[in-house]
Design a protein around this motif. Structure first.
Motif, PDB file in Angstrom:
ATOM      1  N   PRO A   1      -4.349   5.871   5.138  1.00  0.00           N
ATOM      2  CA  PRO A   1      -5.207   5.333   4.139  1.00  0.00           C
ATOM      3  C   PRO A   1      -6.450   6.456   3.620  1.00  0.00           C
ATOM      4  CG  PRO A   1      -5.606   4.171   6.346  1.00  0.00           C
ATOM      5  CD  PRO A   1      -4.268   5.142   6.292  1.00  0.00           C
TER       6      PRO A   1
ATOM      7  N   MET B   1      -5.791  -0.588   4.400  1.00  0.00           N
ATOM      8  CA  MET B   1      -6.589   0.317   4.096  1.00  0.00           C
ATOM      9  C   MET B   1      -7.539   1.024   5.025  1.00  0.00           C
ATOM     10  SD  MET B   1      -7.815  -0.420   0.077  1.00  0.00           S
ATOM     11  CE  MET B   1      -7.885   1.495  -0.258  1.00  0.00           C
TER      12      MET B   1
ATOM     13  N   ALA C   1       0.745  -1.416  -0.111  1.00  0.00           N
ATOM     14  CA  ALA C   1      -0.059   0.137   0.119  1.00  0.00           C
ATOM     15  C   ALA C   1       0.948   1.222  -0.215  1.00  0.00           C
ATOM     16  CB  ALA C   1      -0.901  -0.114   1.180  1.00  0.00           C
TER      17      ALA C   1
ATOM     18  N   GLY D   1      -6.479  -3.326  -2.747  1.00  0.00           N
ATOM     19  CA  GLY D   1      -6.284  -3.374  -1.327  1.00  0.00           C
ATOM     20  C   GLY D   1      -7.388  -4.080  -0.512  1.00  0.00           C
TER      21      GLY D   1
ATOM     22  N   LEU E   1      -3.630   0.272  -6.495  1.00  0.00           N
ATOM     23  CA  LEU E   1      -3.828  -0.559  -5.337  1.00  0.00           C
ATOM     24  C   LEU E   1      -5.038  -1.357  -5.375  1.00  0.00           C
ATOM     25  CD1 LEU E   1      -2.701  -1.595  -2.560  1.00  0.00           C
ATOM     26  CD2 LEU E   1      -3.869   0.248  -1.572  1.00  0.00           C
TER      27      LEU E   1
END
Length: 330
Positions: free
Chosen positions: A119, A105, A84, A100, A98
């Motif tokens: 995030p 996140m 990330a 994720g 990404l």
């Protein structure tokens, strides 16, 4: 809890509407020729896991809709934070994306105070792809229901144990949310992965386990484990006979894992929209739908604004659970 900008939970109707929109609305016009070269999709986990399986299925279809190669790059480590962070620090041109999940996140922001990215502010959200329920399971021969286990824990604190895949994992937080709502003290036993976790549940070495649906379903269907409840607000298609927490009396309980797509902060909105259009079309593909069903997932297909609010809500929710439970990462 999955919410849009008006704080209303996502529903199966919302998800279906988003997928239908993928076919009723033309793909966004190419932004200044984007994409003019291969797009790199960073998956911050090793190959073979749930996030990787879903990401690869999406990538193949996304390449078709974008008309450009999508290169998968697995970049695991530090519960998703290495991958990330690499995306957050990349050029904001739409070529590093990404794919994720909940940990890197949202949850990690509640656990680690020295993260190299935020995030909530260091990404441009593109789309919440899908949510994944967890499931509480127990040894098949155990006669105690989830309610009975909670009552036992309330009568004698620390007498009921549960396992997760590690301190600070989504499974850990899901159980601690239940513990907080039920006002029952449970003993947490962390494991290094789903394999040893479910096997100890089969052997009765722990009273119950919080498992991903794919890891639990074969053992439930073979009669080696008994499913007690799913953590989603709606029943899972993979376990249709298993009640939700709300059905068992824990009104308002919901805790899902999830996957979503984001790009570095500052990426132009027309590129974000182009990516989302491609992702919506990919999400509607039969093979992607099959990959999601195999994991008991519910496809979403949110707007960027909905996903931004969702991440903020998820971080706030994690903050509450981590604070109340006094969770520290291992």
């Amino acid at each position: 809890m999955a919410t849009d900008c008006s704080q209303r939970p996502f529903s199966r109707r919302d998800s279906l509407a988003a997928l239908l929109l993928a076919f009723s609305t033309p793909l966004a016009a190419r932004a200044d020729g984007y994409p003019a070269k291969p797009v790199r999709l960073v998956i911050p986990y090793p190959p073979g896991g749930g996030t990787d399986i879903t990401g690869r299925a999406m990538a193949q279809r996304l390449a078709e809709t974008l008309g450009q190669t999508v290169v998968i790059e697995n970049k695991p480590g530090a519960t998703g934070m290495i991958g990330a962070a690499s995306v957050a620090k990349s050029s904001a041109d739409g070529y590093t994306v990404l794919f994720g999940a909940a940990s890197e996140m949202a949850i990690n922001a509640s656990l680690f105070k020295n993260m190299t990215y935020d995030p909530r502010t260091d990404f441009e959200p593109v789309m919440l792809v899908a949510t994944f329920p967890l499931v509480f399971v127990a040894q098949a021969s155990s006669s105690r229901s989830l309610a009975a286990l909670i009552e036992a824990a309330k009568a004698k604190p620390d007498s009921v144990s549960y396992g997760s895949i590690g301190s600070g994992s989504p499974q850990h937080l899901a159980a601690e949310l239940l513990s907080s709502m039920a006002q029952a003290k449970l003993v947490h036993i962390p494991y290094k992965g789903s394999g040893p976790l479910v096997q100890d549940a089969v052997g009765g070495h722990i009273d119950m386990a919080v498992s991903s649906v794919p890891a639990a379903v074969p053992l439930v269907r073979s009669g080696k484990l008994r499913a007690l409840a799913v953590t989603s607000s709606q029943r899972s298609d993979a376990l249709p006979d298993v009640p939700t927490m709300a059905e068992l009396g824990f009104s308002g309980y919901e805790f899902n894992t999830w996957v979503g797509v984001a790009v570095p902060k500052g990426t132009p909105r027309d590129i974000v929209d182009r990516l989302r259009s491609g992702l919506l079309a990919a999400l509607a593909a039969p093979d992607v739908q099959s990959a999601l069903r195999d994991q008991g997932a519910m496809p979403v297909g949110s707007t960027p604004e909905q996903f931004r609010q969702f991440v903020q809500d998820e971080v706030a929710k994690s903050d509450r659970i981590v604070s109340q439970a006094g969770i520290n990462p291992e």
